[in-house]
Scaffold this motif. Sequence first.
Motif, PDB file in Angstrom:
ATOM      1  N   TRP A 303     -49.900  99.229 -33.795  1.00 42.75           N
ATOM      2  CA  TRP A 303     -49.739  99.437 -32.350  1.00 42.75           C
ATOM      3  C   TRP A 303     -48.552  98.605 -31.873  1.00 42.75           C
ATOM      4  CZ3 TRP A 303     -51.010  95.840 -28.176  1.00 42.75           C
ATOM      5  CH2 TRP A 303     -51.306  94.534 -28.645  1.00 42.75           C
ATOM      6  N   ALA A 304     -48.120  98.865 -30.664  1.00 41.49           N
ATOM      7  CA  ALA A 304     -47.099  98.054 -29.972  1.00 41.49           C
ATOM      8  C   ALA A 304     -45.735  98.040 -30.652  1.00 41.49           C
ATOM      9  CB  ALA A 304     -47.583  96.614 -29.772  1.00 41.49           C
ATOM     10  N   TYR A 305     -45.489  98.929 -31.613  1.00 39.63           N
ATOM     11  CA  TYR A 305     -44.160  98.965 -32.207  1.00 39.63           C
ATOM     12  C   TYR A 305     -43.208  99.788 -31.360  1.00 39.63           C
ATOM     13  CZ  TYR A 305     -46.641 102.883 -34.378  1.00 39.63           C
ATOM     14  OH  TYR A 305     -47.427 103.978 -34.597  1.00 39.63           O
ATOM     15  N   GLU A 335     -45.505 101.070 -48.348  1.00 38.63           N
ATOM     16  CA  GLU A 335     -46.252  99.825 -48.537  1.00 38.63           C
ATOM     17  C   GLU A 335     -47.742 100.069 -48.294  1.00 38.63           C
ATOM     18  OE1 GLU A 335     -48.062  96.440 -48.856  1.00 38.63           O
ATOM     19  OE2 GLU A 335     -48.031  97.076 -46.771  1.00 38.63           O
ATOM     20  N   ARG A 338     -50.186 101.673 -50.698  1.00 31.09           N
ATOM     21  CA  ARG A 338     -50.676 100.872 -51.816  1.00 31.09           C
ATOM     22  C   ARG A 338     -52.049 100.266 -51.559  1.00 31.09           C
ATOM     23  NH1 ARG A 338     -46.976  97.271 -54.294  1.00 31.09           N
ATOM     24  NH2 ARG A 338     -47.360  95.693 -52.732  1.00 31.09           N
ATOM     25  N   HIS A 339     -52.491 100.263 -50.320  1.00 29.45           N
ATOM     26  CA  HIS A 339     -53.813  99.687 -50.060  1.00 29.45           C
ATOM     27  C   HIS A 339     -54.540 100.425 -48.927  1.00 29.45           C
ATOM     28  CE1 HIS A 339     -51.718  97.494 -46.836  1.00 29.45           C
ATOM     29  NE2 HIS A 339     -50.843  97.146 -47.753  1.00 29.45           N
ATOM     30  N   HIS A 342     -58.009  99.298 -48.252  1.00 30.72           N
ATOM     31  CA  HIS A 342     -58.135  98.150 -47.338  1.00 30.72           C
ATOM     32  C   HIS A 342     -57.995  98.603 -45.886  1.00 30.72           C
ATOM     33  CE1 HIS A 342     -57.609  94.396 -45.343  1.00 30.72           C
ATOM     34  NE2 HIS A 342     -56.321  94.571 -45.146  1.00 30.72           N
ATOM     35  N   ILE A 397     -62.166  92.993 -49.677  1.00 35.80           N
ATOM     36  CA  ILE A 397     -60.783  92.492 -49.733  1.00 35.80           C
ATOM     37  C   ILE A 397     -60.424  92.069 -51.159  1.00 35.80           C
ATOM     38  CG2 ILE A 397     -61.295  90.047 -49.228  1.00 35.80           C
ATOM     39  CD1 ILE A 397     -58.473  91.850 -47.487  1.00 35.80           C
ATOM     40  N   HIS A 440     -41.225  99.735 -43.697  1.00 34.37           N
ATOM     41  CA  HIS A 440     -41.263 100.598 -44.877  1.00 34.37           C
ATOM     42  C   HIS A 440     -41.627 102.042 -44.541  1.00 34.37           C
ATOM     43  CE1 HIS A 440     -40.913  96.943 -47.063  1.00 34.37           C
ATOM     44  NE2 HIS A 440     -42.052  96.489 -46.589  1.00 34.37           N
TER      45      HIS A 440
ATOM     46  N   ASN B 102     -42.282  96.227 -29.662  1.00 30.55           N
ATOM     47  CA  ASN B 102     -41.240  95.943 -30.652  1.00 30.55           C
ATOM     48  C   ASN B 102     -39.917  96.666 -30.454  1.00 30.55           C
ATOM     49  OD1 ASN B 102     -41.836  93.943 -32.507  1.00 30.55           O
ATOM     50  ND2 ASN B 102     -43.467  95.186 -33.372  1.00 30.55           N
ATOM     51  N   ASN B 253     -35.004  83.821 -49.658  1.00 24.10           N
ATOM     52  CA  ASN B 253     -35.920  84.729 -50.353  1.00 24.10           C
ATOM     53  C   ASN B 253     -35.539  85.079 -51.789  1.00 24.10           C
ATOM     54  OD1 ASN B 253     -38.208  85.613 -48.522  1.00 24.10           O
ATOM     55  ND2 ASN B 253     -36.457  85.787 -47.153  1.00 24.10           N
ATOM     56  N   ALA B 278     -39.709  84.980 -51.065  1.00 24.55           N
ATOM     57  CA  ALA B 278     -40.311  86.186 -51.653  1.00 24.55           C
ATOM     58  C   ALA B 278     -40.200  86.179 -53.174  1.00 24.55           C
ATOM     59  CB  ALA B 278     -39.643  87.433 -51.072  1.00 24.55           C
ATOM     60  N   PRO B 298     -44.863  87.927 -45.661  1.00 22.39           N
ATOM     61  CA  PRO B 298     -46.193  88.502 -45.766  1.00 22.39           C
ATOM     62  C   PRO B 298     -46.603  88.777 -47.213  1.00 22.39           C
ATOM     63  CG  PRO B 298     -44.629  90.146 -44.989  1.00 22.39           C
ATOM     64  CD  PRO B 298     -43.914  88.832 -45.005  1.00 22.39           C
ATOM     65  N   LEU B 300     -48.944  91.234 -47.850  1.00 23.09           N
ATOM     66  CA  LEU B 300     -49.029  92.694 -47.861  1.00 23.09           C
ATOM     67  C   LEU B 300     -47.658  93.267 -47.533  1.00 23.09           C
ATOM     68  CD1 LEU B 300     -52.504  92.892 -46.193  1.00 23.09           C
ATOM     69  CD2 LEU B 300     -51.942  93.776 -48.446  1.00 23.09           C
ATOM     70  N   THR B 301     -46.826  93.291 -48.549  1.00 22.25           N
ATOM     71  CA  THR B 301     -45.484  93.839 -48.394  1.00 22.25           C
ATOM     72  C   THR B 301     -45.052  94.369 -49.751  1.00 22.25           C
ATOM     73  OG1 THR B 301     -43.305  93.379 -47.454  1.00 22.25           O
ATOM     74  CG2 THR B 301     -44.213  91.717 -48.916  1.00 22.25           C
ATOM     75  N   LEU B 302     -43.935  95.096 -49.781  1.00 21.57           N
ATOM     76  CA  LEU B 302     -43.470  95.641 -51.055  1.00 21.57           C
ATOM     77  C   LEU B 302     -42.800  94.553 -51.897  1.00 21.57           C
ATOM     78  CD1 LEU B 302     -41.947  99.059 -49.941  1.00 21.57           C
ATOM     79  CD2 LEU B 302     -43.780  98.739 -51.604  1.00 21.57           C
ATOM     80  N   SER B 313     -45.669  90.779 -54.847  1.00 21.58           N
ATOM     81  CA  SER B 313     -45.827  90.216 -53.506  1.00 21.58           C
ATOM     82  C   SER B 313     -47.261  89.709 -53.296  1.00 21.58           C
ATOM     83  CB  SER B 313     -45.449  91.239 -52.430  1.00 21.58           C
ATOM     84  OG  SER B 313     -46.004  92.493 -52.725  1.00 21.58           O
ATOM     85  N   THR B 331     -47.690  85.900 -41.730  1.00 22.47           N
ATOM     86  CA  THR B 331     -47.668  87.366 -41.688  1.00 22.47           C
ATOM     87  C   THR B 331     -46.281  87.880 -41.332  1.00 22.47           C
ATOM     88  OG1 THR B 331     -48.241  87.404 -39.343  1.00 22.47           O
ATOM     89  CG2 THR B 331     -50.067  87.538 -40.921  1.00 22.47           C
ATOM     90  N   GLN B 332     -45.479  87.054 -40.692  1.00 21.60           N
ATOM     91  CA  GLN B 332     -44.177  87.451 -40.139  1.00 21.60           C
ATOM     92  C   GLN B 332     -44.337  88.656 -39.207  1.00 21.60           C
ATOM     93  OE1 GLN B 332     -41.097  88.596 -42.913  1.00 21.60           O
ATOM     94  NE2 GLN B 332     -39.586  87.359 -41.894  1.00 21.60           N
ATOM     95  N   GLU B 335     -47.520  91.783 -33.381  1.00 20.27           N
ATOM     96  CA  GLU B 335     -48.739  92.362 -32.805  1.00 20.27           C
ATOM     97  C   GLU B 335     -49.913  92.369 -33.785  1.00 20.27           C
ATOM     98  OE1 GLU B 335     -46.013  93.987 -33.517  1.00 20.27           O
ATOM     99  OE2 GLU B 335     -46.438  95.916 -34.468  1.00 20.27           O
ATOM    100  N   ASN B 336     -49.642  92.255 -35.077  1.00 19.19           N
ATOM    101  CA  ASN B 336     -50.747  92.296 -36.037  1.00 19.19           C
ATOM    102  C   ASN B 336     -50.915  90.996 -36.819  1.00 19.19           C
ATOM    103  OD1 ASN B 336     -52.118  94.653 -35.516  1.00 19.19           O
ATOM    104  ND2 ASN B 336     -50.793  95.902 -36.814  1.00 19.19           N
ATOM    105  N   ARG B 338     -53.289  89.277 -36.365  1.00 16.99           N
ATOM    106  CA  ARG B 338     -54.728  89.289 -36.663  1.00 16.99           C
ATOM    107  C   ARG B 338     -55.016  89.601 -38.136  1.00 16.99           C
ATOM    108  NH1 ARG B 338     -56.146  94.913 -33.389  1.00 16.99           N
ATOM    109  NH2 ARG B 338     -54.393  96.101 -34.213  1.00 16.99           N
ATOM    110  N   ASN B 339     -54.032  90.147 -38.842  1.00 16.47           N
ATOM    111  CA  ASN B 339     -54.246  90.469 -40.256  1.00 16.47           C
ATOM    112  C   ASN B 339     -54.056  89.279 -41.188  1.00 16.47           C
ATOM    113  OD1 ASN B 339     -54.971  93.105 -39.889  1.00 16.47           O
ATOM    114  ND2 ASN B 339     -52.885  93.898 -40.052  1.00 16.47           N
ATOM    115  N   PHE B 342     -56.494  88.824 -43.932  1.00 10.22           N
ATOM    116  CA  PHE B 342     -56.410  89.847 -44.984  1.00 10.22           C
ATOM    117  C   PHE B 342     -55.258  89.538 -45.945  1.00 10.22           C
ATOM    118  CE2 PHE B 342     -58.125  92.743 -41.411  1.00 10.22           C
ATOM    119  CZ  PHE B 342     -59.407  92.259 -41.608  1.00 10.22           C
TER     120      PHE B 342
END
Lengths: 463, 432
Positions: A303-305, A335, A338-339, A342, A397, A440, B102, B253, B278, B298, B300-302, B313, B331-332, B335-336, B338-339, B342
């Motif tokens: 969201w918010a992007y 990306e 891949r999950h 999750h 997870i 990505h 964003n 990186n 990275a 993050p 969760l990235t490629l 990663s 997380t870099q 808005e997320n 919150r992850n 994870f």
Amino acid sequence: MQTKILLLGLWMICCSKVVCQAQNASKGDIFIKNAQVLTITNGLLENTDVLVQDGIIRQIGSGLRAPDGIPSIDATGKYLMPGIIDAHSHLALEVINEASSPITAEVKMEDVIDPFDVSIYRALAGGTTISHAMHGSANAIGGQNITLKHRYGTRDPDQLIMKEAPRTIKFALGENPTRVHGRGKNLQPRSRMGVEAVIRNGFEEALQYKKVWDDWNASGNDSKKQQIPPVYSSRLETLVAILEGEIIIHCHSYRADEIYMLIQVCQEYGIDKIVFSHVNEGFKVAPELAKYTMGASVFADWWAYKFEVYYSTAYNAAILTKNGVVTSINSDSDELIRHLYHEAAKTQRYGGLTDDEALALITINPAKQLGIAEQVGSIEVGKQADLVLFDKHPLSIYAIPQMTWVDGVKYFDRENDAADQRLKVDPEETLEPIFLHTEHHNCMRDVDFYFTGFGRNLFGHRH
Amino acid sequence: MMKKIIFSFLLILFLFKPELYAQIDGEVVKPYKAEFLLQNARVYTITQGVLENTDLLIKDGKITAIGQNLAPQNYTLVDCSGKSVYPGFIDSGTSLGLVEVNSLAETQDYMELGKLTPQMQALSAVNPNAVAIPVTRVSGVTTVLTQPRGGYFPGTASLIQLNGYTPDQMDAGFKAVVMNFPSAAKSGEYDNRSEETIRKEADKKLEEINDIWEKAASYLSIKEKGGQLKYYPEMEQLSRVLAGELPLFVEVNAAKDILAALEWVEEKSLDVVFTGVAEGWKVADKLAESKIPVITGPVLTLPSRASDKYDVSYTNAAVLHKAGVKLALRTQDSENVRNLPFHAGFAAAYGMGVEEALKSITINAAEIFRVDEKLGSLEVGKNATLFIADGDPFEPKTQVSQVFIDGYRIPMTNRHIRLYQEFLDREMKPAN
């Protein structure tokens, strides 16, 4: 020196286990013993065997015996689920957008499949066996998508195509088509009103086109000899096929108003084969989506992007599911694909979906939306053996995919996973590019050149 | 009649279930402070193990007691039976509060013009009312580093806690100057520069940085000798880094850039942290040897290169940790954020283990930010910045039931939850 590098490249290609497997047998046999089988359509079967022959699930039960010569795997304590299906992806495509016109229904993604994309392997390593390779969102009516099976290792694009899958087409509403055409080129559509008009005009033109051809086809041989036949248009042929229910629409959309608009237009033209994609505000029109469409394919929490996704909620999938909408979770990203297991699990935090409901979001539901639920999307006798084995429950997870099969052929095995999985190495490349946490996902790839001098980067986001 | 029943029902909820305040029409829920006694919890202290059936007392924003069967007195009781208490999670690299939407330039406040802007203060641009803040904190992420980006020295990052009406109230007491180390890597598939050009350009950039650095050193020496200085905020801020008053966060990186950065900082006596990292897994031993703390993510990235194993990663954090690098995660994201749990959960699964992954978003981060006197673990005397969950907070199905920040009980609602409440069972459905 160059020859050496070239030879090295060739050697790497020949040694790749994946390649050899894929070329020897595009349909495989496997006997998976004593797994926790997440069937999706028939709950969890504990300590159960699954026998696959010639790429098809033949038997499911306990104490099964495999015929001689079929390789077997002891899956005690591990979880077997159907291969994950991604209803919105741009993986393995050389280009995404033919942004030259608000309607480009004649364009086909099957013509731009890139079997060398290492993202296919990475998706397999995340348990995803099927992706819906879509045209981008630059046009109100974009190109025709293609459903891919991740048979990584082949160098033949056709080998990736899931032949049984019905035709689908990309539509797009809202900010992207109005920005590309309206603001970018001063062409309709400039607003959400214009998007509706473009789609209606397209359908009307298609009806006229069909009538002209129907009349021509019905006319006698004599009159055919005297008259010039109508002009053939692959664009309008495609639109006619949509109106005749031969093509499923997958529509990029965000706001409730635009979703509702297209539902109404489709009702008017007798179209019921439509899936809304992204559909961040789908939760606001969930009862309408449930009643009139093949469902919604959403992000778990993006969201918010951009502005049209500012009023989103991570509870979208849960609200849609509880309102009876056939709901899937997609990636739109090399990306996220891949999950996806999750991403599906997040619906348990945001809305408390059950295990079965959450897993359906990435298996049988996207299969329904792509028209392939007869073949894949659950573990049932007679279905294609697209399978993934996890060490733990896939909604945890801590779950790590261990093996992935497509048509009974193993394409990923964490135990025997060589680092470099590229199928093609440029022998002249001395410095390998590095990709750092960029966006990505790429619904808006290939349209940048339409924009200069806006005083603002219109393409900082990609979906 | 029906309305009356509903009203009484809501009243009962209101009286006995304070978590549900937000569901009452027109009710505005604010964070509030009181003396809270969390009873009968499983307490993940991080630094002193896991305590079962334990009570935790919150007074004046601090944890004032942890123990069994604490006397209830007049405290506001919070039953934590079957639940776990964790210190608030810390995201060590975000742009939270600096951007609202964003893609809209009007709402992007994380980047200034120019390559040399170390004096730009992220804290000044933090919007305490950003919609993403309540969206983030209900996940148990209570504290984040929010940072500017772009150029050589884009500005000064700030550690903020996710409650407060002004940036000062959100200030969690740590700042660092951000530096982007020039990269000699080929960036992405559209980078058509030759290997030589890439190296030359990187060398040139490093020269420019070295010039800036010398200037800052002159500035500092004039300042220390009490000389006359013109207003030069860029040099003023960098001189603080040189004087050791402010740490330098170096974003780097690619593996060879990391090695170059190690060399660059070695010659200087600096208080330095590497961020990004990275490709740290390729040079983990060298990083460990340097004793430089690392903020990576993050998760969760490629992978950064097409030739990389698919999970690098995910495993990078574990490789760095095992080599002995002091590690925090980020997380870099904006808005997320919150992850974050994870990201930590993936790092845990791919070799780091749950305990270390927990540390990487609590005490390790607090130590890197020098706020471990008040944050990062559950200990008497530390800030009451913590949350209650009904299970492992890395697991998606776990629900976080209550968050406290500096002793404030945080309303467990946000726009995402309010939309859920409004639309789950909508009125005016289409006719059949």
